[in-house]
Write a protein that holds these residues in place. Structure first.
Motif, short mmCIF file in Angstrom:
data_model
loop_
_atom_site.label_atom_id
_atom_site.label_comp_id
_atom_site.label_asym_id
_atom_site.label_seq_id
_atom_site.Cartn_x
_atom_site.Cartn_y
_atom_site.Cartn_z
N GLN A 110 0.81 -1.22 0.00
CA GLN A 110 0.00 0.00 0.00
C GLN A 110 0.84 1.27 0.00
OE1 GLN A 110 -3.19 -0.37 2.91
NE2 GLN A 110 -4.44 -1.39 1.37
N PRO A 111 1.89 1.39 0.84
CA PRO A 111 2.71 2.60 0.74
C PRO A 111 3.36 2.77 -0.64
CG PRO A 111 3.19 1.42 2.78
CD PRO A 111 2.29 0.54 1.96
N ALA A 112 3.79 1.66 -1.24
CA ALA A 112 4.41 1.75 -2.57
C ALA A 112 3.39 2.19 -3.61
CB ALA A 112 5.01 0.40 -2.94
N LEU A 113 2.19 1.63 -3.55
CA LEU A 113 1.14 2.02 -4.50
C LEU A 113 0.69 3.46 -4.28
CD1 LEU A 113 -1.03 -1.22 -4.72
CD2 LEU A 113 0.33 -0.18 -6.54
N ARG A 114 0.62 3.91 -3.04
CA ARG A 114 0.22 5.30 -2.77
C ARG A 114 1.14 6.28 -3.51
NH1 ARG A 114 -0.48 3.63 2.66
NH2 ARG A 114 -2.68 3.32 3.05
N GLN A 115 2.43 5.99 -3.52
CA GLN A 115 3.38 6.87 -4.21
C GLN A 115 3.09 6.90 -5.72
OE1 GLN A 115 7.30 5.49 -3.27
NE2 GLN A 115 7.19 6.18 -1.14
N VAL A 116 2.93 5.74 -6.30
CA VAL A 116 2.65 5.66 -7.74
C VAL A 116 1.32 6.32 -8.06
CG1 VAL A 116 2.19 4.09 -9.67
CG2 VAL A 116 4.02 3.56 -8.04
N PHE A 117 0.29 6.00 -7.30
CA PHE A 117 -1.04 6.56 -7.54
C PHE A 117 -1.04 8.07 -7.36
CE2 PHE A 117 -3.36 2.34 -6.35
CZ PHE A 117 -2.84 1.74 -7.47
N GLY A 118 -0.27 8.57 -6.40
CA GLY A 118 -0.18 10.02 -6.19
C GLY A 118 0.42 10.72 -7.41
N ARG A 119 1.47 10.13 -7.97
CA ARG A 119 2.08 10.71 -9.17
C ARG A 119 1.12 10.67 -10.36
NH1 ARG A 119 6.59 7.65 -7.25
NH2 ARG A 119 6.26 6.12 -8.93
N LEU A 120 0.39 9.56 -10.49
CA LEU A 120 -0.59 9.46 -11.57
C LEU A 120 -1.68 10.51 -11.42
CD1 LEU A 120 -1.04 5.60 -11.86
CD2 LEU A 120 -0.19 7.13 -13.63
N ASP A 121 -2.18 10.69 -10.21
CA ASP A 121 -3.23 11.67 -9.96
C ASP A 121 -2.75 13.08 -10.32
OD1 ASP A 121 -5.94 12.21 -8.83
OD2 ASP A 121 -4.76 13.42 -7.42
N GLU A 122 -1.52 13.41 -9.92
CA GLU A 122 -0.97 14.73 -10.25
C GLU A 122 -0.85 14.92 -11.77
OE1 GLU A 122 2.75 15.28 -8.23
OE2 GLU A 122 1.84 14.86 -6.27
N ALA A 123 -0.41 13.89 -12.47
CA ALA A 123 -0.26 13.99 -13.93
C ALA A 123 -1.61 14.16 -14.61
CB ALA A 123 0.44 12.74 -14.48
N VAL A 124 -2.62 13.44 -14.16
CA VAL A 124 -3.96 13.56 -14.74
C VAL A 124 -4.51 14.97 -14.49
CG1 VAL A 124 -6.36 12.79 -14.51
CG2 VAL A 124 -4.51 11.11 -14.68
N ARG A 125 -4.36 15.46 -13.27
CA ARG A 125 -4.85 16.80 -12.96
C ARG A 125 -4.16 17.87 -13.79
NH1 ARG A 125 -7.89 17.40 -8.14
NH2 ARG A 125 -8.32 15.37 -7.22
N ARG A 126 -2.85 17.73 -14.00
CA ARG A 126 -2.12 18.70 -14.85
C ARG A 126 -2.68 18.70 -16.27
NH1 ARG A 126 2.43 16.79 -12.24
NH2 ARG A 126 2.91 15.41 -13.98
N GLU A 127 -2.92 17.50 -16.81
CA GLU A 127 -3.45 17.40 -18.18
C GLU A 127 -4.86 17.98 -18.26
OE1 GLU A 127 -3.51 16.76 -22.18
OE2 GLU A 127 -1.78 16.57 -20.85
N LEU A 128 -5.70 17.67 -17.29
CA LEU A 128 -7.06 18.21 -17.28
C LEU A 128 -7.04 19.73 -17.15
CD1 LEU A 128 -8.91 15.59 -15.04
CD2 LEU A 128 -9.07 15.84 -17.53
N ALA A 129 -6.13 20.26 -16.35
CA ALA A 129 -6.04 21.71 -16.16
C ALA A 129 -5.53 22.42 -17.41
CB ALA A 129 -5.14 22.04 -14.96
N ALA A 130 -4.80 21.70 -18.25
CA ALA A 130 -4.22 22.30 -19.45
C ALA A 130 -5.15 22.24 -20.65
CB ALA A 130 -2.90 21.58 -19.79
N THR A 131 -6.29 21.60 -20.49
CA THR A 131 -7.23 21.43 -21.61
C THR A 131 -8.53 22.17 -21.30
OG1 THR A 131 -6.29 19.24 -21.98
CG2 THR A 131 -8.37 19.73 -23.09
N THR A 132 -8.98 23.00 -22.22
CA THR A 132 -10.20 23.78 -22.01
C THR A 132 -11.34 23.23 -22.87
OG1 THR A 132 -9.81 25.36 -23.79
CG2 THR A 132 -8.83 25.88 -21.62
N ILE A 133 -12.52 23.70 -22.57
CA ILE A 133 -13.69 23.36 -23.39
C ILE A 133 -13.50 23.90 -24.80
CG2 ILE A 133 -16.18 23.72 -23.67
CD1 ILE A 133 -15.39 21.63 -21.51
N ALA A 134 -12.87 25.05 -24.94
CA ALA A 134 -12.58 25.58 -26.29
C ALA A 134 -11.65 24.63 -27.04
CB ALA A 134 -11.96 26.97 -26.18
N ASP A 135 -10.66 24.07 -26.35
CA ASP A 135 -9.77 23.08 -26.97
C ASP A 135 -10.57 21.87 -27.44
OD1 ASP A 135 -7.50 24.64 -26.31
OD2 ASP A 135 -7.24 23.58 -24.39
#
Length: 148
Positions: A110-135
């Motif tokens: 679980q601690p190992a997966l939390r680290q990986v999942f945390g990085r994935l969550d950050e990457a997804v949020r960055r991508e979602l924040a960089a894309t607009t409805i206009a895009d």
């Protein structure tokens, strides 16, 4: 496993509204949007309610009433949409019951997966924040077949 489609529906709704907004005579109603999404208008009304609570859309009652974007499509990100429809849950879940502490894998997984999942969550949020409805509208319109 099945994915949650609330984000997909919400992005479809907002992108449709962005296109509809170009035609000042068009009125976005849950019925008209539901035809595009190919779902029940109740699903669209529920989604629109969440988007309204988040301040992304507004409704207008009376003759000619309907739904409108509350902001320009260039200022509404997919992260805004993601958060509006209640998808602020972790993308991946850990075991539903704790693994065995007496096992070397169970103890540390679980601690190992939390680290990986945390990085994935950050990457997804960055991508979602960089894309607009206009895009999204631009990308959707680019998918249209060429007319002869």
């Amino acid at each position: 496993m099945s994915g949650n489609s609330r984000l997909c529906v919400a992005v479809h709704v907002l992108t449709w509204m962005a296109l509809d907004q170009r035609d000042s005579a068009a009125v976005a109603t849950s019925q008209r949007i539901a035809v595009s999404v190919n779902t029940n208008p109740v699903v669209i009304r529920r989604c629109l309610g969440q988007l309204r609570e988040a301040g992304l859309v507004r409704s207008q009652r009376g003759a000619g009433g309907g739904w409108h974007l509350a902001h320009e499509p260039e200022s509404i990100t997919l992260l805004d949409t993601y958060l509006a429809v209640g998808d602020d849950e972790p993308l991946f879940a850990l075991h539903s019951s704790p693994p065995s502490d007496s096992c070397p894998i169970g103890f540390g997984i679980q601690p190992a997966l939390r680290q990986v999942f945390g990085r994935l969550d950050e990457a997804v949020r960055r991508e979602l924040a960089a894309t607009t409805i206009a895009d999204m509208l631009c990308d959707v319109l680019a998918q249209q077949p060429a007319t002869a």
